[in-house]
Design a protein around this motif. Structure first.
Motif, short mmCIF file in Angstrom:
data_model
loop_
_atom_site.label_atom_id
_atom_site.label_comp_id
_atom_site.label_asym_id
_atom_site.label_seq_id
_atom_site.Cartn_x
_atom_site.Cartn_y
_atom_site.Cartn_z
N VAL A 183 -37.37 -84.84 -8.65
CA VAL A 183 -36.86 -83.95 -9.86
C VAL A 183 -36.66 -84.92 -11.14
O VAL A 183 -36.20 -86.05 -10.99
CB VAL A 183 -35.52 -83.62 -9.32
CG1 VAL A 183 -34.51 -82.83 -10.35
CG2 VAL A 183 -35.40 -83.06 -7.89
N THR A 184 -36.91 -84.31 -12.22
CA THR A 184 -37.04 -85.09 -13.39
C THR A 184 -35.54 -84.86 -14.03
O THR A 184 -34.63 -83.88 -14.10
CB THR A 184 -37.94 -84.76 -14.42
OG1 THR A 184 -37.97 -83.31 -14.73
CG2 THR A 184 -39.39 -84.76 -13.72
N ALA A 185 -35.34 -85.61 -15.34
CA ALA A 185 -34.11 -85.33 -16.00
C ALA A 185 -34.28 -84.14 -16.90
O ALA A 185 -33.34 -83.12 -16.86
CB ALA A 185 -34.08 -86.49 -17.02
N ASP A 186 -35.69 -83.71 -16.97
CA ASP A 186 -35.82 -82.20 -17.62
C ASP A 186 -35.29 -81.23 -16.91
O ASP A 186 -34.61 -80.13 -17.13
CB ASP A 186 -37.16 -82.38 -18.23
CG ASP A 186 -37.49 -83.06 -19.54
OD1 ASP A 186 -36.52 -83.40 -20.15
OD2 ASP A 186 -38.46 -83.10 -19.81
N ASP A 187 -35.86 -81.24 -15.43
CA ASP A 187 -35.57 -80.29 -14.54
C ASP A 187 -34.08 -80.24 -14.41
O ASP A 187 -33.63 -78.93 -14.39
CB ASP A 187 -36.08 -80.74 -13.11
CG ASP A 187 -37.55 -80.95 -13.09
OD1 ASP A 187 -38.05 -80.15 -13.72
OD2 ASP A 187 -38.04 -81.44 -12.25
N ILE A 188 -33.21 -81.26 -14.14
CA ILE A 188 -31.84 -81.09 -14.18
C ILE A 188 -31.23 -80.22 -15.62
O ILE A 188 -30.39 -79.44 -15.12
CB ILE A 188 -31.13 -82.58 -14.22
CG1 ILE A 188 -31.21 -83.08 -12.79
CG2 ILE A 188 -29.73 -82.56 -14.51
CD1 ILE A 188 -31.05 -84.64 -12.67
N GLY A 189 -31.98 -80.60 -16.49
CA GLY A 189 -31.45 -79.69 -17.74
C GLY A 189 -31.42 -78.10 -17.42
O GLY A 189 -30.79 -77.45 -18.43
N ILE A 232 -29.96 -84.57 -5.48
CA ILE A 232 -29.73 -84.31 -3.91
C ILE A 232 -29.86 -82.82 -3.59
O ILE A 232 -30.42 -82.31 -2.74
CB ILE A 232 -28.41 -85.06 -3.26
CG1 ILE A 232 -28.64 -86.34 -3.56
CG2 ILE A 232 -28.21 -84.64 -1.82
CD1 ILE A 232 -27.40 -87.39 -3.11
N LEU A 233 -29.10 -81.93 -4.38
CA LEU A 233 -28.90 -80.44 -3.74
C LEU A 233 -30.41 -79.86 -4.14
O LEU A 233 -30.79 -78.98 -3.36
CB LEU A 233 -27.99 -79.92 -4.61
CG LEU A 233 -26.52 -80.31 -4.43
CD1 LEU A 233 -25.18 -79.62 -5.36
CD2 LEU A 233 -26.38 -79.31 -3.04
N SER A 234 -31.01 -80.26 -5.26
CA SER A 234 -32.40 -79.55 -5.46
C SER A 234 -33.23 -79.82 -4.17
O SER A 234 -33.98 -79.05 -3.78
CB SER A 234 -32.97 -80.27 -6.93
OG SER A 234 -32.24 -79.78 -7.95
N PHE A 276 -32.50 -80.73 -1.23
CA PHE A 276 -31.91 -79.99 0.09
C PHE A 276 -32.48 -78.51 0.06
O PHE A 276 -32.71 -77.98 1.01
CB PHE A 276 -30.37 -80.41 0.12
CG PHE A 276 -29.93 -79.67 1.42
CD1 PHE A 276 -30.11 -80.36 2.42
CD2 PHE A 276 -29.04 -78.86 1.36
CE1 PHE A 276 -29.68 -79.93 3.79
CE2 PHE A 276 -28.42 -78.07 2.46
CZ PHE A 276 -28.69 -78.89 3.68
N LEU A 277 -32.13 -77.94 -1.08
CA LEU A 277 -32.37 -76.31 -1.13
C LEU A 277 -33.78 -76.17 -1.37
O LEU A 277 -34.24 -75.11 -0.69
CB LEU A 277 -31.56 -75.86 -2.65
CG LEU A 277 -30.04 -76.01 -2.57
CD1 LEU A 277 -29.63 -75.77 -3.75
CD2 LEU A 277 -29.51 -74.87 -1.69
N GLN A 278 -34.61 -77.08 -1.84
CA GLN A 278 -35.96 -76.94 -1.77
C GLN A 278 -36.65 -76.88 -0.33
O GLN A 278 -37.55 -76.36 0.14
CB GLN A 278 -36.52 -78.11 -2.51
CG GLN A 278 -37.99 -78.30 -2.78
CD GLN A 278 -38.60 -79.47 -3.18
OE1 GLN A 278 -38.16 -80.45 -2.82
NE2 GLN A 278 -39.22 -79.54 -4.44
N ARG A 279 -35.88 -77.71 0.85
CA ARG A 279 -36.45 -77.98 2.05
C ARG A 279 -36.19 -77.21 2.94
O ARG A 279 -36.59 -77.08 4.15
CB ARG A 279 -36.58 -79.52 2.26
CG ARG A 279 -36.62 -80.60 1.07
CD ARG A 279 -38.36 -80.40 0.82
NE ARG A 279 -38.55 -81.65 -0.33
CZ ARG A 279 -38.41 -82.85 -0.08
NH1 ARG A 279 -38.66 -83.26 0.88
NH2 ARG A 279 -38.64 -83.34 -1.15
N PHE A 280 -34.63 -76.86 2.97
CA PHE A 280 -34.03 -76.50 3.97
C PHE A 280 -33.31 -75.05 3.77
O PHE A 280 -32.81 -74.82 2.96
CB PHE A 280 -32.99 -77.40 4.51
CG PHE A 280 -33.58 -78.80 5.14
CD1 PHE A 280 -34.09 -79.09 6.18
CD2 PHE A 280 -33.37 -79.70 4.10
CE1 PHE A 280 -34.79 -80.29 6.44
CE2 PHE A 280 -33.94 -81.11 4.32
CZ PHE A 280 -34.56 -81.26 5.41
N ASP A 281 -33.24 -74.18 4.90
CA ASP A 281 -32.10 -73.10 5.11
C ASP A 281 -31.12 -73.83 6.12
O ASP A 281 -31.44 -74.65 6.83
CB ASP A 281 -32.83 -72.00 5.58
CG ASP A 281 -33.61 -71.09 4.68
OD1 ASP A 281 -33.24 -71.03 3.69
OD2 ASP A 281 -34.77 -70.81 4.94
#
Length: 507
Positions: free
Chosen positions: A354-360, A462-464, A466-471
């Protein structure tokens, strides 16, 4: 015989005068308590449990078994209004839920932190704890010097350079969670998050590698847990260290504190020696602080050690609690979770980092985090000292009193938030009205939390992932209750059942 009679007579009169003196002191103290009552009793508040102990017994009961004293504060604030008086012995505190007063106190440096509350944390059961670090320093000039030293290491531009560490540690967590994501095994998310946030803070701040997620045996998680429990008990009863039945517990808290302080001292001394010898050193927060501290003659090793302890505990615990609360709440908000996963899929996609731009660009995640902090602020409040008389909402408040501001209370009051117990991230949509000084999970003004950008960047990475990988869903039998161990955390540890997301579900 005459000698013994004379001696007994002397002892008798000595005991008599001692008792008279003691009675006089007690009587004078009771008169002073009565004077305090007369001085402050015009301020609304619940009936005292007793003349001497005031509201202490009610407050004590509200904290048993790590329950939330803040729920009692909420009950009283809704019943008695925006200014509520609390009495314990001769001390008076005022709970204020008036936005204009919060603006006045928190946005101005002229109101210091409450010395009674924060000086209490200088020591923990008689051993130096947070000392005069950033969190507890009540001298604004001295605090400002510390903040100048620390600010460069917590600026957004500096923290962007830590994204590799955030991603590396978060990725490691995902690997461990994948091993447990069989759709059946309950996973204690809070304990896992505690491990990863502790690894992050020790790596980026002090160049330490703990390898907790790999099962390495480390005394630090238990030490931090014991210190937090110690704080909770210490605030309720600072004198329990003198009672024999509590000695084993106090001793364990002391040992935990000694572990952290000795580790911090060793880290600081070794790093200073390496810098002095011209050796290559990690480009971490400790190195950055040492560089900044050269310009401040007052910033000694004792202060640095106080802040080491503050970072070690606050930098790990509160972030883990925030992420755990987000995950816990999403287990009963399927529509919000689906929308959040869709945003992560669109912004991050299948990338591993996850990049800093993604976070924004993770706007909806930002809203979810803010709404979580409204209902579940890990740090629920702060206090300031009122030295001179002031009128608050038409009520004259004499000087010499602690003023409590509590974001947990205000976040759950209908006068500030419609349907306050409903979890609704749209409250924090960019076009929604901004809360007016009734929402301050990181405090406000010059003494707002130094680590708030750090915590939110780490949480979003961390949340990105986690949500990307799991239900996920809440494990059977788990509650959504909160417990107070100095910070607020999920009582049952946010136990979840994890299932890997299929590639097709990611769009």
């Amino acid at each position: 015989m005459d000698l013994w009679q004379s001696l007994l007579a002397c002892l008798y009169w000595a005991a008599t005068w001692f008792l008279i003196g003691l009675f006089g002191v007690v009587l004078a103290y009771l008169c002073y308590v009565h004077y305090i009552h007369l001085k402050f009793d015009h301020i609304p508040g619940p009936p005292r449990d007793s003349f001497l102990f005031g509201h202490g017994p009610s407050l004590q009961r509200s904290m048993e078994d790590y329950k939330l004293i803040h729920d009692k504060f909420l009950e009283w604030s809704e019943k008695y209004g925006p200014v509520v008086r609390l009495n314990v012995l001769h001390r008076v505190s005022i709970i204020v839920t008036h936005p204009e007063t919060i603006k006045e106190f928190l946005m101005s440096p002229k109101y210091p932190k409450d010395p009674y509350t924060y000086d209490l944390l200088f020591n923990l059961f008689g051993k130096r704890f947070l000392g005069r670090g950033l969190l507890t320093d009540t001298d604004h000039r001295h605090w400002y010097m510390q903040r100048r030293v620390m600010d460069p290491s917590f600026s957004h531009s500096y923290l962007v350079g830590l994204m590799d560490v955030f991603n590396e540690k978060a990725e490691h967590l995902m690997e461990k969670l994948r091993e447990l994501s069989d759709g059946e095994t309950p996973v204690g998310m809070h304990s896992k998050l505690n491990c990863v946030t502790l690894e992050v803070i020790t790596t980026v701040a002090f160049g330490m590698q703990l390898n907790l997620l790999d099962g390495a045996r480390s005394p630090f998680p238990h030490a931090i847990s014991m210190i937090l429990k110690g704080i909770s008990h210490y605030v309720q009863n600072p004198y329990m260290q003198y009672l024999p039945q509590h000695r084993p517990f106090v001793k364990e808290v002391w040992d935990s504190l000694e572990l952290l302080r000795s580790t911090g001292k060793r880290c600081i001394e070794e790093r200073k020696r390496a810098v002095k010898n011209g050796e290559d050193v990690p480009r971490d927060i400790l190195s950055n602080i040492l560089k900044s501290a050269e310009q401040e003659g007052e910033y000694d090793d004792g202060l640095m050690l106080d802040n080491f302890i503050t970072f070690f505990i606050a930098g790990q615990e509160t972030t883990a609690n925030l992420i755990a609360f987000v995950i816990m709440e999403l287990t009963r908000q399927p529509e919000i979770r689906t929308k959040l996963q869709a945003e992560v899929d669109e912004v991050v996609g299948l990338k591993s980092d996850v990049t800093a731009d993604d976070i924004g660009r993770l706007q909806y995640m930002n809203q979810v985090i803010k709404e979580t902090l409204r209902l579940y602020p890990p740090g629920p409040g702060t206090s300031r000292w009122l030295s001179q008389e002031m009128v608050i909402e038409g009520i004259k408040v004499p000087g010499g009193v602690s003023v409590i501001f509590n974001t947990y209370i205000m976040g759950r009051m209908a006068k500030f938030f419609d349907d306050p117990l409903n979890f609704d991230p749209e409250r924090f949509h960019p076009n929604a009205p901004k809360p007016y000084y009734c929402y301050f999970p990181f405090a406000l003004g010059p003494r707002s939390c130094l680590g708030q950008v750090f915590a939110q960047m780490e949480a979003k990475v961390i949340l990105s992932k986690f949500l990307q990988r799991f239900d996920f869903r809440h494990a059977p039998g788990q509650t959504y209750e909160i417990m107070d161990t100095g910070t607020l955390r999920p009582r049952d540890g946010a136990m979840c059942i994890l299932t890997p997301r299929s590639e097709s579900s990611k769009g």
